[in-house]
Write a protein that holds these residues in place. Structure first.
Motif, PDB file in Angstrom:
ATOM      1  N   VAL A 216       1.125  -1.065   0.431  1.00  0.00           N
ATOM      2  CA  VAL A 216      -0.017   0.023   0.281  1.00  0.00           C
ATOM      3  C   VAL A 216       0.884   1.279   0.266  1.00  0.00           C
ATOM      4  O   VAL A 216       0.281   2.439  -0.783  1.00  0.00           O
ATOM      5  N   VAL A 217       2.017   0.901   0.339  1.00  0.00           N
ATOM      6  CA  VAL A 217       2.946   2.076   0.874  1.00  0.00           C
ATOM      7  C   VAL A 217       3.237   3.366  -0.283  1.00  0.00           C
ATOM      8  O   VAL A 217       3.183   3.981  -1.594  1.00  0.00           O
ATOM      9  N   TRP A 218       3.845   1.094  -0.923  1.00  0.00           N
ATOM     10  CA  TRP A 218       4.939   1.677  -2.436  1.00  0.00           C
ATOM     11  C   TRP A 218       3.215   2.259  -3.396  1.00  0.00           C
ATOM     12  O   TRP A 218       4.145   2.963  -4.661  1.00  0.00           O
ATOM     13  N   ARG A 219       2.271   1.747  -3.111  1.00  0.00           N
ATOM     14  CA  ARG A 219       1.268   2.262  -4.036  1.00  0.00           C
ATOM     15  C   ARG A 219       0.999   3.793  -3.851  1.00  0.00           C
ATOM     16  O   ARG A 219       0.742   3.956  -4.999  1.00  0.00           O
ATOM     17  N   GLU A 220       0.648   4.113  -2.774  1.00  0.00           N
ATOM     18  CA  GLU A 220       0.449   5.710  -2.698  1.00  0.00           C
ATOM     19  C   GLU A 220       1.800   6.303  -3.129  1.00  0.00           C
ATOM     20  O   GLU A 220       1.435   7.431  -3.432  1.00  0.00           O
ATOM     21  N   LEU A 221       2.891   5.812  -2.878  1.00  0.00           N
ATOM     22  CA  LEU A 221       4.242   6.559  -3.399  1.00  0.00           C
ATOM     23  C   LEU A 221       3.759   6.496  -5.100  1.00  0.00           C
ATOM     24  O   LEU A 221       4.048   7.745  -5.362  1.00  0.00           O
ATOM     25  N   ARG A 222       3.688   6.054  -5.681  1.00  0.00           N
ATOM     26  CA  ARG A 222       4.151   5.714  -6.864  1.00  0.00           C
ATOM     27  C   ARG A 222       2.488   6.882  -7.650  1.00  0.00           C
ATOM     28  O   ARG A 222       2.375   7.058  -8.482  1.00  0.00           O
ATOM     29  N   ALA A 223       0.992   6.192  -7.145  1.00  0.00           N
ATOM     30  CA  ALA A 223       0.129   7.733  -7.238  1.00  0.00           C
ATOM     31  C   ALA A 223       0.832   9.232  -6.834  1.00  0.00           C
ATOM     32  O   ALA A 223       0.031   9.982  -8.058  1.00  0.00           O
ATOM     33  N   ALA A 224       1.528   9.033  -6.158  1.00  0.00           N
ATOM     34  CA  ALA A 224       1.968  11.135  -5.675  1.00  0.00           C
ATOM     35  C   ALA A 224       2.729  11.184  -6.681  1.00  0.00           C
ATOM     36  O   ALA A 224       2.601  12.487  -7.358  1.00  0.00           O
ATOM     37  N   PHE A 225       3.468  10.445  -6.908  1.00  0.00           N
ATOM     38  CA  PHE A 225       4.798  10.886  -7.910  1.00  0.00           C
ATOM     39  C   PHE A 225       4.121  10.315  -9.216  1.00  0.00           C
ATOM     40  O   PHE A 225       4.434  11.669 -10.344  1.00  0.00           O
ATOM     41  N   GLY A 226       2.838   9.866  -9.540  1.00  0.00           N
ATOM     42  CA  GLY A 226       2.626   9.899 -10.758  1.00  0.00           C
ATOM     43  C   GLY A 226       1.526  11.101 -11.416  1.00  0.00           C
ATOM     44  O   GLY A 226       0.938  11.181 -12.171  1.00  0.00           O
ATOM     45  N   SER A 227       1.228  12.275 -10.395  1.00  0.00           N
ATOM     46  CA  SER A 227       0.160  12.684 -10.206  1.00  0.00           C
ATOM     47  C   SER A 227       0.994  14.083  -9.876  1.00  0.00           C
ATOM     48  O   SER A 227       1.917  14.903  -9.585  1.00  0.00           O
ATOM     49  N   PRO A 228       0.300  15.256 -11.392  1.00  0.00           N
ATOM     50  CA  PRO A 228       0.725  16.207 -11.812  1.00  0.00           C
ATOM     51  C   PRO A 228       0.947  17.103 -10.756  1.00  0.00           C
ATOM     52  O   PRO A 228       1.403  17.974 -10.698  1.00  0.00           O
ATOM     53  N   VAL A 229       0.073  17.526  -9.781  1.00  0.00           N
ATOM     54  CA  VAL A 229      -0.741  18.116  -8.591  1.00  0.00           C
ATOM     55  C   VAL A 229       0.799  17.921  -7.759  1.00  0.00           C
ATOM     56  O   VAL A 229       0.393  19.243  -7.024  1.00  0.00           O
ATOM     57  N   ALA A 230       0.607  16.941  -7.609  1.00  0.00           N
ATOM     58  CA  ALA A 230       1.956  16.780  -6.498  1.00  0.00           C
ATOM     59  C   ALA A 230       3.509  17.637  -6.827  1.00  0.00           C
ATOM     60  O   ALA A 230       4.378  18.075  -5.838  1.00  0.00           O
ATOM     61  N   TYR A 231       4.017  17.047  -8.449  1.00  0.00           N
ATOM     62  CA  TYR A 231       4.792  18.291  -8.547  1.00  0.00           C
ATOM     63  C   TYR A 231       4.677  19.375  -8.755  1.00  0.00           C
ATOM     64  O   TYR A 231       5.427  20.476  -8.038  1.00  0.00           O
ATOM     65  N   ILE A 232       3.640  20.536  -8.878  1.00  0.00           N
ATOM     66  CA  ILE A 232       2.935  21.614  -8.695  1.00  0.00           C
ATOM     67  C   ILE A 232       3.245  22.066  -6.844  1.00  0.00           C
ATOM     68  O   ILE A 232       3.586  23.117  -6.994  1.00  0.00           O
ATOM     69  N   VAL A 233       2.646  21.284  -6.322  1.00  0.00           N
ATOM     70  CA  VAL A 233       2.510  21.800  -5.711  1.00  0.00           C
ATOM     71  C   VAL A 233       3.847  21.790  -5.410  1.00  0.00           C
ATOM     72  O   VAL A 233       4.291  22.568  -3.840  1.00  0.00           O
ATOM     73  N   THR A 234       4.829  20.850  -4.767  1.00  0.00           N
ATOM     74  CA  THR A 234       6.487  21.073  -4.605  1.00  0.00           C
ATOM     75  C   THR A 234       7.204  22.195  -5.084  1.00  0.00           C
ATOM     76  O   THR A 234       8.040  22.775  -4.149  1.00  0.00           O
ATOM     77  N   VAL A 235       6.883  22.389  -6.686  1.00  0.00           N
ATOM     78  CA  VAL A 235       7.360  24.248  -6.783  1.00  0.00           C
ATOM     79  C   VAL A 235       6.665  24.679  -5.639  1.00  0.00           C
ATOM     80  O   VAL A 235       7.367  25.958  -6.237  1.00  0.00           O
ATOM     81  N   ILE A 236       5.772  24.462  -5.824  1.00  0.00           N
ATOM     82  CA  ILE A 236       4.723  26.181  -4.996  1.00  0.00           C
ATOM     83  C   ILE A 236       5.547  26.418  -3.169  1.00  0.00           C
ATOM     84  O   ILE A 236       6.528  27.043  -3.452  1.00  0.00           O
TER      85      ILE A 236
END
Length: 235
Positions: free
Chosen positions: A8-28
């Protein structure tokens, strides 16, 4: 921990890194914290990270709900959570795995900020105590916000609604001790204890008090327990 938990942890990490929202939030997040840290740093000429840690409760309160809003809401809207429950894993594995995956993503997002104390140390005499305390407090604060974000995400199938609820709850935890002058004196002690910013500020000074650590751990547990109750009612 069981193998199901790590899946489940690995699944959530893959989903997070696969989401453009996560990268936008990180940059901001990195842009905002970098700007508001280095601007007063060069003006004040102090070799510390006081301004950086002072802003973290509010900035993380904006970022974490954006990262966690999809964790349960997306599962409920697509019906994939029902499929997840048919797999050989317990609800505890799912809840704790989603929480750990979200927290790990937030902590990975914070890794670039380790450059701040390195830069400051090269420019002046940096006291390591508040830095270590600040990052320990950041981990505890991120865990609390993740539990709150998961609770908000479990309440609805709509990710935007989940973000707004999570944002409101995090804002409450940050601001509750800022409005004590409106509160009767008999209640100020209780409300101050509820304020995450108050406890984070204590830890960020480099003084690790067990009362502050207990607050973060117990509040995180309450958030996860409430999330589990909501999920149980939805399935």
């Amino acid at each position: 921990m069981s193998s199901a938990f790590f899946r489940v942890v690995w699944r959530e990490l893959r989903a997070a890194f696969g989401s453009p929202v996560a990268y936008i939030v990180t940059v901001i997040f990195l842009t905002v914290t970098g700007w508001f840290f280095f601007t007063p740093f060069f003006l004040n000429g102090r070799a510390d990270l006081r301004e950086f840690f002072r802003l973290l409760p509010m900035t993380l309160g904006l970022v974490v709900p954006a990262v966690t809003m999809r964790v349960f809401a997306e599962e409920f809207s697509t019906g994939s959570y029902e499929v997840l429950t048919t797999l050989p894993m317990t609800r505890f594995d799912v809840l704790l795995g989603k929480f750990t995956g979200s927290l790990l993503f937030i902590l990975l997002m914070l890794v670039p900020t380790l450059a701040y104390p390195i830069i400051v140390a090269t420019l002046g005499d940096l006291d390591p105590g508040p830095v270590v305390g600040g990052y320990l407090g950041t981990i505890l604060l991120a865990a609390l916000y993740c539990s709150v974000g998961l609770f908000a995400s479990a309440l609805t199938k709509n990710q935007i609604v989940a973000f707004i609820i999570g944002l409101a709850l995090c804002a409450f935890l940050v601001l509750i001790d800022k409005v004590l002058f409106f509160i009767p004196p008999s209640l100020t002690g209780v409300l101050q204890y509820l304020g995450a910013d108050y406890h984070f500020g204590n830890v960020a000074k480099g003084v690790i008090d067990s009362r502050d650590v207990v607050y973060f751990l117990s509040a995180t547990f309450v958030g996860l327990y409430a999330t589990n109750l909501v999920v149980e009612r939805r399935i």
